[in-house]
Design a protein around this motif. Structure first.
Motif, PDB file in Angstrom:
ATOM      1  N   PRO A 118       2.019  95.731  39.681  1.00  0.00           N
ATOM      2  CA  PRO A 118       2.985  94.801  39.071  1.00  0.00           C
ATOM      3  C   PRO A 118       4.415  95.284  39.308  1.00  0.00           C
ATOM      4  O   PRO A 118       4.691  96.488  39.293  1.00  0.00           O
ATOM      5  CB  PRO A 118       2.627  94.861  37.576  1.00  0.00           C
ATOM      6  N   CYS A 119       5.294  94.346  39.521  1.00  0.00           N
ATOM      7  CA  CYS A 119       6.721  94.664  39.696  1.00  0.00           C
ATOM      8  C   CYS A 119       7.507  93.451  39.225  1.00  0.00           C
ATOM      9  O   CYS A 119       7.906  92.598  40.024  1.00  0.00           O
ATOM     10  CB  CYS A 119       7.023  94.994  41.160  1.00  0.00           C
ATOM     11  N   ASN A 120       7.702  93.375  37.918  1.00  0.00           N
ATOM     12  CA  ASN A 120       8.276  92.191  37.314  1.00  0.00           C
ATOM     13  C   ASN A 120       9.113  92.570  36.090  1.00  0.00           C
ATOM     14  O   ASN A 120       9.426  93.742  35.882  1.00  0.00           O
ATOM     15  CB  ASN A 120       7.158  91.215  36.928  1.00  0.00           C
ATOM     16  N   PHE A 121       9.431  91.583  35.293  1.00  0.00           N
ATOM     17  CA  PHE A 121      10.263  91.841  34.115  1.00  0.00           C
ATOM     18  C   PHE A 121       9.619  92.878  33.204  1.00  0.00           C
ATOM     19  O   PHE A 121      10.299  93.749  32.650  1.00  0.00           O
ATOM     20  CB  PHE A 121      10.491  90.526  33.357  1.00  0.00           C
ATOM     21  N   ASP A 122       8.287  92.795  33.049  1.00  0.00           N
ATOM     22  CA  ASP A 122       7.589  93.725  32.148  1.00  0.00           C
ATOM     23  C   ASP A 122       7.634  95.162  32.657  1.00  0.00           C
ATOM     24  O   ASP A 122       7.580  96.105  31.862  1.00  0.00           O
ATOM     25  CB  ASP A 122       6.133  93.289  31.959  1.00  0.00           C
ATOM     26  N   THR A 123       7.717  95.360  33.958  1.00  0.00           N
ATOM     27  CA  THR A 123       7.810  96.719  34.521  1.00  0.00           C
ATOM     28  C   THR A 123       9.252  97.083  34.855  1.00  0.00           C
ATOM     29  O   THR A 123       9.505  98.062  35.542  1.00  0.00           O
ATOM     30  CB  THR A 123       6.960  96.838  35.798  1.00  0.00           C
ATOM     31  N   ARG A 124      10.186  96.266  34.376  1.00  0.00           N
ATOM     32  CA  ARG A 124      11.621  96.452  34.626  1.00  0.00           C
ATOM     33  C   ARG A 124      11.935  96.414  36.116  1.00  0.00           C
ATOM     34  O   ARG A 124      12.835  97.104  36.605  1.00  0.00           O
ATOM     35  CB  ARG A 124      12.126  97.747  33.981  1.00  0.00           C
ATOM     36  N   PHE A 125      11.182  95.581  36.832  1.00  0.00           N
ATOM     37  CA  PHE A 125      11.410  95.326  38.257  1.00  0.00           C
ATOM     38  C   PHE A 125      11.226  96.582  39.113  1.00  0.00           C
ATOM     39  O   PHE A 125      11.832  96.707  40.177  1.00  0.00           O
ATOM     40  CB  PHE A 125      12.801  94.734  38.500  1.00  0.00           C
TER      41      PHE A 125
END
Length: 810
Positions: free
Chosen positions: A660-667
């Motif tokens: 994952p690489c998104n808002f939840d992972t702070r990009f």
């Protein structure tokens, strides 16, 4: 008044002796110099210099400058005023042996009327003594010398005072802009004078679009401000996307003859703030994507060339910034003019200290006597710049030893001074917002970083954490911020949501925030409507405050505020001192939504698995490189920045899987692997579809140099060209480990000025045309010398094929 540049043909010498009436008897070693000039950047640094890490271990200096000035005989009867845009140090100005001015603030411009001290049709000698040996005197690199422009204003017997032609947007009604124009006239004669002031407004394509006039009568030696209302319809707004500039010209006519004139640029725009909607520019809500910067120009030191100032603005705009905070002092006019032309909003700051100092010899020694003079000079000089939306009256103001924090009425009370300064700003300029940057208070000191042993009070004021139970910070700042339009929060992002409820009428600006907390800084800024923007410390790296952004592997070193010698740079900017984006800047592109493709950086094998100690302003020591000779089979970490659902990493075509690489992972996503030379690629996916890729390739050994000038055509007069020097392999791939020594040769219509790298530990001087590459790069700066033609720049390197570039001067 006619404005004549006096930068050419000065001489300077070093001396601690004071004998201005007979300088020749001092046997000084005079050197020819054109301004702007910073003498400190020419000197070797030393661990023994008392300036310490704050000024990058640079020496203090005592200097003399002198210039011969021949005034035309037909100028007799006119008025002559010198303008010094900035002299770094305590300065004294002498004309023909007579002391005519003293100035104590290295960042504020000042005017000197020399009319009564000069001889016409004859030689005049201007001498400037600059004293900057008192150290420690600055928390960052200051330099020393006449580091900005010097001008001669030449006016008639009745003239418009320098800096005193102002335009104010009074109202915008039914697509009409109502403007008030004010010009301050001075009559230098001993008799009454009457005449007419003509005001003319020109469009952005230099066409006359409005004019008016006003009669005046001036008594002998009287000054008077003449005002006039002009309405423009239609008109164009100045904004960050379309920074439309108009020109105003005022001409004094006496008996139908033009006695004097003055002109300046201005823009038409509106600003407003409210806790419900935040900041509005021309009626539209805007969040400030901001960065703080210091005044220096990297390899040029503090020398303020127009092109150097313009380039800083270009770099900021190209990296997505729409606003800049000038830390912690007024900047050169050329920088503000570039902000006007290119569309960058500005918070201009007056002071870093008030009555209590942060260093032994900083401005607090002079503040109580000269604050009003310096503040007024800055506002009247910079009044017309549409880019300036806020004045900041102070940064992280301290109380001083033994002073009661809760004292509201004493001489050193920050509440008394905050009220006094804010009131003075509003008297001089009611059109802009007033702010000040506040961090922690002394009550917070005991709980902060108990392991730090250097006794530095600054870091003790920068704690970022949850609101404490008794919330003393809130109580103290409530009394402070009541005098301001905008509350400046330094490193207090965790308070935003809390203070939205506790102080619902407070408008907040994140005047300083850490780079590494960027995701949280921006998320909280967007979430809270009363928070108008975020300003990272810093947008561009700078000299001095050496090593505050370093990452250490030694715990004891990590306890120090600044880096030990030979540290020189702060090492915390989104953009390094050579103008290249650092990894944190590319991450900012993702967070701000400016980049669609993923971005790869690598934690080198040499650092993988080691205990790393971060200074508060540090970023992870990742690099844009997949070239590590001799490290085959060693573990490393690949960091991917992306706004996606997930990213997949490939090494030489083999997938390492998706994460994952998104808002939840702070990009961010991190992959660990064993180093295997070749190609590393990242693919980003959203909704199951590929949305972008990025890759890095292992380079071979360096074989040649490549030169990349920022412009191939420049002005023939005092313009600069910045030339990137890059080591490449046989396939012209950049070699990030190359450290060959390079030599720069310049021929033709220009001269060599500086050669630098982003190496924060180098002791090589920028003013020498040889130095080692750092991470495969260097930056050469050349200057035109007033001749049309070509500048031929050739760069040679040990073991590499040389390169050459030709720059045209028109």
């Amino acid at each position: 008044m006619e404005k004549i540049n006096l930068n050419r043909s000065w001489e300077y010498a070093e001396s601690s002796l004071v004998n201005v009436l007979n300088l020749e008897s001092l046997n000084l070693e005079w050197k020819k110099v054109d301004l702007p000039h910073d003498a400190v950047i020419e000197k070797e640094r030393s661990a023994n210099n008392p300036s310490g890490a704050s000024e990058g271990y640079t020496p203090g200096l005592s200097l003399y400058y002198k210039k011969e000035l021949v005034l035309e005989k037909d100028w007799e009867g006119k008025n002559l005023i010198l303008e010094f845009e900035g002299i770094m140090g305590i300065s004294e100005v002498f004309v023909n042996g007579r002391l005519v001015a003293k100035h104590f603030n290295g960042y504020t411009s000042f005017l000197v009327d020399i009319t009564k001290h000069v001889k016409f049709g004859n030689k005049n000698i201007i001498v400037v003594h600059v004293e900057n040996t008192h150290k420690p005197g600055s928390r960052w690199y200051a330099g020393c010398g006449i580091y900005r422009h010097v001008w001669l204003h030449l006016g008639g017997k009745v003239y418009i005072k320098p800096w005193r032609l102002h335009v104010e947007t009074r109202a915008i009604e039914n697509e009409k802009a109502v403007l008030e124009i004010r010009a301050t006239l001075a009559n230098s004669t001993n008799e009454s004078v009457q005449g007419v002031v003509e005001f003319s407004i020109f469009s952005d394509d230099d066409k006359l679009i409005a004019d008016t006039q006003e009669q005046f009568v001036l008594s002998n030696n009287e000054e008077k401000t003449i005002g006039k209302i002009i309405t423009l319809s239609p008109f164009k707004y100045w904004d960050i996307e379309n920074p439309c500039l108009y020109k105003i010209r005022a001409a004094i006519k006496i008996d139908e003859n033009i006695e004097d004139s003055s002109s300046t640029f201005f823009g038409i725009r509106t600003i407003s703030v409210s806790p419900e909607e935040g900041l509005k520019l021309n009626g539209k809500i805007i969040k400030l994507k901001g960065g703080c910067i210091h005044h220096d120009n990297g390899p040029l030191g503090s020398a303020s060339y127009d092109r150097a100032e313009e380039r800083k603005v270009e770099l900021l705009k190209a990296s997505g910034f729409n606003a800049v905070r000038l830390a912690h002092n007024p900047f050169a006019p050329a920088f503000l003019e570039a902000c006007d032309r290119l569309g960058l909003l500005v918070i201009e700051e007056f002071f870093d200290v008030w009555t209590a100092g942060k260093l032994s010899f900083d401005y607090h020694l002079f503040f109580d006597k000269y604050w009003e003079e310096d503040l007024e000079a800055t506002i009247v000089r910079d009044y017309n710049h549409p880019s300036i939306i806020m004045w900041s009256i102070g940064n992280e103001i301290t109380w001083g030893v033994g002073i009661d924090v809760d004292d509201e009425d004493g001489y050193s009370s920050i509440y008394t001074w905050c009220s006094r300064l804010a009131q003075k700003v509003k008297e001089l300029d009611s059109t802009r917002l007033v702010t000040a940057a506040f961090c922690a208070i002394p009550a917070d000191y005991e709980s902060l970083l108990a392991t730090i042993e250097d006794g530095n009070n600054v870091i003790r004021m920068l704690k970022q954490g949850p609101v404490v139970n008794n919330d003393r910070w809130g109580k103290v700042t409530e009394k402070f911020f009541k005098f301001l339009d905008v509350a400046g929060y330094n490193y207090k992002v965790d308070r935003y949501s809390y203070d939205l409820e506790k102080y619902p009428d407070r408008i907040i600006c994140g005047t300083e925030t850490y780079p590494y907390t960027l995701f949280k800084n921006w998320t909280e800024t967007v979430k809270n409507p009363n928070v108008i923007g975020d300003f990272v410390w810093t947008a561009i790296d700078y000299l001095g405050e050496a090593g505050i952004g370093r990452v250490c592997t030694d715990e004891n070193e990590a306890k120090m505020f600044g880096g030990e010698f030979p540290w020189f740079y702060a090492n915390c900017g989104d953009i390094d001192i050579c103008g290249d984006k650092r990894p944190q800047s590319y991450y900012r592109d993702i967070v701000w939504g400016l980049r669609k493709e993923p971005y790869i950086v690598v934690l080198p094998p040499q650092l993988f698995g080691k205990k790393l100690y971060f200074r508060p302003w540090a970023w992870e020591p990742v690099e844009r490189s997949y070239t590590f000779p001799g490290c085959e089979g060693m573990p490393l970490a690949v960091h991917v920045y992306a706004d996606a659902d997930e990213v997949e990493v490939f090494v030489n075509g083999k997938s390492l899987g998706r994460k994952p690489c998104n808002f939840d992972t702070r990009f961010k996503a991190v992959f660990e692997l064993l180093y295997e030379p070749g190609i590393i690629e990242a693919v980003a996916y959203k909704n199951g579809k590929e949305i972008g890729t990025d890759k890095i390739e292992t380079a071979d050994r360096p074989v040649a140099l490549k030169l990349l000038p920022d412009r191939n055509v420049i002005s023939s007069r005092d313009d600069l060209c910045y030339i990137k020097i890059i080591a490449v392999d046989k396939k012209e791939r950049e070699v990030p480990y190359a450290d060959n020594r390079v030599t720069v040769e310049v021929e033709g219509a220009g001269r060599f000025v500086a050669l630098g790298t982003s190496d924060p530990l180098s002791t090589e001087l920028f003013v020498r045309p040889q130095r080692k590459l750092y991470k495969g790069r260097a930056l050469a700066i050349v200057k035109s010398i007033g001749e049309e033609g070509e500048i031929r720049v050739r760069v040679l390197a040990e073991g590499l094929k040389s390169a050459e570039v030709v720059i045209k001067c028109l």
